[in-house]
Design a protein around this motif. Structure first.
Motif, short mmCIF file in Angstrom:
data_model
loop_
_atom_site.label_atom_id
_atom_site.label_comp_id
_atom_site.label_asym_id
_atom_site.label_seq_id
_atom_site.Cartn_x
_atom_site.Cartn_y
_atom_site.Cartn_z
N VAL A 1 0.83 -1.20 0.00
CA VAL A 1 0.00 0.00 0.00
C VAL A 1 0.87 1.25 0.00
O VAL A 1 0.61 2.21 -0.72
N GLU A 2 1.91 1.23 0.82
CA GLU A 2 2.81 2.39 0.88
C GLU A 2 3.49 2.61 -0.47
O GLU A 2 3.64 3.74 -0.93
N GLY A 3 3.91 1.50 -1.09
CA GLY A 3 4.63 1.65 -2.36
C GLY A 3 3.73 1.90 -3.55
O GLY A 3 4.14 2.56 -4.51
N GLY A 4 2.49 1.38 -3.50
CA GLY A 4 1.59 1.53 -4.64
C GLY A 4 0.56 2.62 -4.50
O GLY A 4 -0.29 2.77 -5.38
N TYR A 5 0.64 3.40 -3.42
CA TYR A 5 -0.34 4.47 -3.19
C TYR A 5 -0.20 5.54 -4.26
O TYR A 5 0.89 6.00 -4.57
N ALA A 6 -1.35 5.96 -4.81
CA ALA A 6 -1.33 7.01 -5.83
C ALA A 6 -2.63 7.79 -5.76
O ALA A 6 -3.72 7.21 -5.71
N ALA A 7 -2.52 9.13 -5.72
CA ALA A 7 -3.70 9.98 -5.74
C ALA A 7 -4.34 9.94 -7.13
O ALA A 7 -3.65 9.79 -8.14
N VAL A 8 -5.65 10.08 -7.17
CA VAL A 8 -6.40 10.07 -8.43
C VAL A 8 -6.74 11.50 -8.79
O VAL A 8 -7.49 12.18 -8.07
N ALA A 9 -6.19 11.99 -9.92
CA ALA A 9 -6.39 13.39 -10.31
C ALA A 9 -7.75 13.62 -10.96
O ALA A 9 -8.34 14.70 -10.80
N HIS A 10 -8.26 12.62 -11.67
CA HIS A 10 -9.52 12.79 -12.40
C HIS A 10 -10.48 11.66 -11.98
O HIS A 10 -10.30 10.52 -12.38
N PRO A 11 -11.49 11.99 -11.17
CA PRO A 11 -12.42 10.95 -10.73
C PRO A 11 -13.26 10.44 -11.89
O PRO A 11 -13.54 11.17 -12.85
N PRO A 12 -13.66 9.18 -11.85
CA PRO A 12 -14.49 8.63 -12.94
C PRO A 12 -15.89 9.25 -12.93
O PRO A 12 -16.41 9.62 -11.88
N LYS A 13 -16.47 9.35 -14.11
CA LYS A 13 -17.83 9.89 -14.21
C LYS A 13 -18.88 8.82 -13.89
O LYS A 13 -19.92 9.13 -13.31
N ASP A 14 -18.59 7.60 -14.29
CA ASP A 14 -19.51 6.49 -14.02
C ASP A 14 -18.78 5.47 -13.15
O ASP A 14 -17.67 5.04 -13.49
N TYR A 15 -19.42 5.05 -12.06
CA TYR A 15 -18.74 4.14 -11.13
C TYR A 15 -19.76 3.49 -10.21
O TYR A 15 -20.95 3.88 -10.15
N ILE A 16 -19.29 2.51 -9.47
CA ILE A 16 -20.06 1.87 -8.40
C ILE A 16 -19.54 2.42 -7.08
O ILE A 16 -18.33 2.46 -6.86
N TYR A 17 -20.45 2.86 -6.21
CA TYR A 17 -20.03 3.31 -4.88
C TYR A 17 -20.47 2.28 -3.86
O TYR A 17 -21.64 1.90 -3.79
N VAL A 18 -19.52 1.81 -3.06
CA VAL A 18 -19.77 0.79 -2.04
C VAL A 18 -19.48 1.39 -0.67
O VAL A 18 -18.33 1.73 -0.37
N SER A 19 -20.51 1.54 0.14
CA SER A 19 -20.37 2.06 1.50
C SER A 19 -20.35 0.89 2.46
O SER A 19 -21.34 0.18 2.62
N VAL A 20 -19.18 0.68 3.09
CA VAL A 20 -19.00 -0.45 4.00
C VAL A 20 -18.96 0.09 5.43
O VAL A 20 -17.92 0.54 5.91
N SER A 21 -20.08 0.06 6.08
CA SER A 21 -20.17 0.48 7.48
C SER A 21 -20.71 -0.68 8.29
O SER A 21 -20.13 -1.76 8.26
N THR A 22 -21.81 -0.47 8.99
CA THR A 22 -22.42 -1.60 9.71
C THR A 22 -22.81 -2.70 8.74
O THR A 22 -22.54 -3.87 8.95
N GLU A 23 -23.46 -2.30 7.63
CA GLU A 23 -23.76 -3.21 6.54
C GLU A 23 -23.05 -2.71 5.30
O GLU A 23 -22.28 -1.75 5.35
#
Length: 509
Positions: free
Chosen positions: A214-236
């Motif tokens: 993770v430390e070596g492969g970490y990279a910021a994303v300059a341009h977010p995708p327009k179409d994507y799946i959002y997964v919220s992992v909280s209690t469920e």
């Protein structure tokens, strides 16, 4: 009772020790610090406005966003939280400080001020309400309106209302979408990053190897995708589909949900170990080896299975090796006595290591030395291995649980992305909280199940999406109310002016 109290104190203090060369996730406020913050905001700061504080109360964590109007910080300076008490400001600053790329305090030009992020365990909400109710009789009670979202907000609405805190509630989904759109598209830099996992990374790599990846492969994303799946992992786990709509504003559609989420992992861990907080469990997994618990493809086929394209180190069945152990016949006579004495010895051994942990983490001089020597980690492993784990170590069990839940979440998200024909998945929620191993495990799962065709992305402020959305929704409501009042006042003035001009016309005619 005393033993469990020692367990909570020792493991909490041990979990607070910094790990060298690691990305430190957001740390929940302790109960004492939380009450001090509330005192400063509600009792000691008469000019405090409740709408500056937005909260998202979930099943496990309550996430808070505090907004403070402020000019832009000077070059090289990060935003500072100021509550008027140097001691409390210093304590909070230590918790809210930057950690790598994670900014727990940031200046937002669009809002004209600073956003500060922190969280605490939801179980402290009732204690906080009781604390605020015990204000001095000579101190007048102020009505405070606080922006809120999350299922816990409805649960605690009545209790907080009884002490003068009225919650301005917004729907969970609306706040989630508003906060997500803000983090991805309205900040100077998108709040996204990704991790490039090495192709040679084995599924059974140690948490240390995953963390290094993770430390070596970490990279910021300059341009977010327009179409994507959002997964919220909280209690469920909740899955949404986001696609660009008219005017560039994304449209969302709920695809589904899963009961396997953060609460699944945390609940099973509470049954199998004596860990008291979520962060203690994550720390415990760092020294685990799930191959001691999980059944692998190699355990079934004796090695790789080329006909199915499976390597021998792929997990075939979580906790599968537990079923491979020979059943122990009911002990009688002398053997029963031996087993009883072993269990009793183990019980007192755990108590001994709990005392050792408490001493090592309570004395500042010994804390760093014991961390370097590895005594704390060893004692923590011994203390957490309760009798329910049987002949298996608690750190191996915790790691197996984390891999089981993370791999299932990654697979579910990948299937939804492939079903929708999308190539990007954005993960958020309080389960992740930028823990390096959780990020790496989910990344590896998505890469494995999609054969590298789907890219996993992660939010830096992953567990604060709902709280940010509640703040933005409140600002929109205030702006609409202000505009409505201005129009009403302007209309009233226009009608009054029109009457005055109408009379002369009637007279002149």
């Amino acid at each position: 009772g005393c033993r469990h109290m020692l367990a909570r104190c020792a493991l909490l203090l041990a979990a607070s020790l910094p790990l060298a060369n690691s990305r430190v996730p957001v740390t929940p406020l302790r109960r004492r610090t939380l009450l001090q913050v509330l005192r400063r905001l509600t009792l000691d700061a008469p000019d405090f406005r409740g709408d500056e504080l937005s909260i998202d109360i979930g099943g496990s964590l309550a996430k808070v966003v505090l907004f403070q109007p402020s000019p832009p910080p000077e070059d090289g300076q990060r935003p500072r939280l100021c509550l008027g008490s140097p001691r409390l400001d210093a304590e909070l600053d230590a918790l809210l400080k930057q950690s790598g790329e994670r900014e727990l305090s940031m200046y937002v030009p669009q809002l004209g001020g600073n956003l500060h992020f922190f969280c605490f365990e939801s179980k402290h909400v009732a204690a906080a309400a009781a604390f605020l109710a015990k204000r001095p009789v000579w101190q007048p009670r102020r009505q405070v309106v606080m922006r809120a979202t999350g299922a816990g907000s409805y649960k605690h609405q009545h209790a907080l209302g009884g002490i003068g805190v009225r919650l301005d509630l917004s729907l969970d989904v609306d706040c989630m979408l508003s906060g997500l759109n803000f983090l991805l598209h309205q900040l100077p830099r998108p709040d996204l990053f990704t991790v490039a996992m090495p192709e040679s990374m084995t599924p059974l790599a140690t948490p240390g190897a995953y963390r290094a990846a993770v430390e070596g492969g970490y990279a910021a994303v300059a341009h977010p995708p327009k179409d994507y799946i959002y997964v919220s992992v909280s209690t469920e786990t909740v899955v949404l589909e986001a696609k660009s709509g008219a005017g560039g504003r994304p449209t969302f559609r709920r695809l589904g949900a899963s009961s396997v989420g953060g609460a699944t992992f945390w609940g099973l861990v509470r049954l199998l170990t004596s860990c008291a907080t979520f962060d203690e469990v994550i720390r415990l997994t760092q020294s685990g080896a799930s191959a001691n618990i999980d059944m692998l493809v190699g355990d079934i086929y004796g090695g790789d299975c080329p006909s199915l394209g499976l390597r021998g180190d792929v997990i075939a069945a979580s906790f599968g090796k537990v079923t491979m152990r020979r059943e122990v016949k009911r002990s009688r006579g002398l053997m029963f006595l031996v087993r009883y004495l072993r269990a009793l010895l183990r019980h007192y051994e755990e108590g001994f290591w709990l005392v050792v942990l408490f001493v090592l983490t309570s004395l500042p001089g010994l804390r760093e030395v014991s961390r370097i020597l590895g005594v704390v980690r060893f004692a923590e492993r011994r203390a957490a291995s309760v009798s329910m784990c049987g002949n298996y170590a608690a750190h191996d069990v915790a790691l197996s649980l984390l891999r089981m839940v993370s791999n299932n979440i990654g697979q579910i998200a990948t299937l939804y992305a492939q079903q929708s024909g999308l190539r990007h998945i954005v993960f958020g929620g309080s389960f992740i909280r930028e823990h390096p191993y959780t990020v790496a495990t989910i990344s590896a799962a998505v890469h494995y199940f999609s054969r590298g065709e789907v890219q996993p992305l992660f939010l830096k402020h992953d567990c604060f999406v709902g709280a940010i959305g509640a703040h933005l929704k409140g600002r929109e409501s205030d702006a609409a109310a202000h505009e409505g009042g201005r129009i009403a006042a302007s209309g009233a003035g226009g009608r009054e002016g029109g009457h005055e001009q109408h009379q002369p016309r009637e007279v002149s005619s």
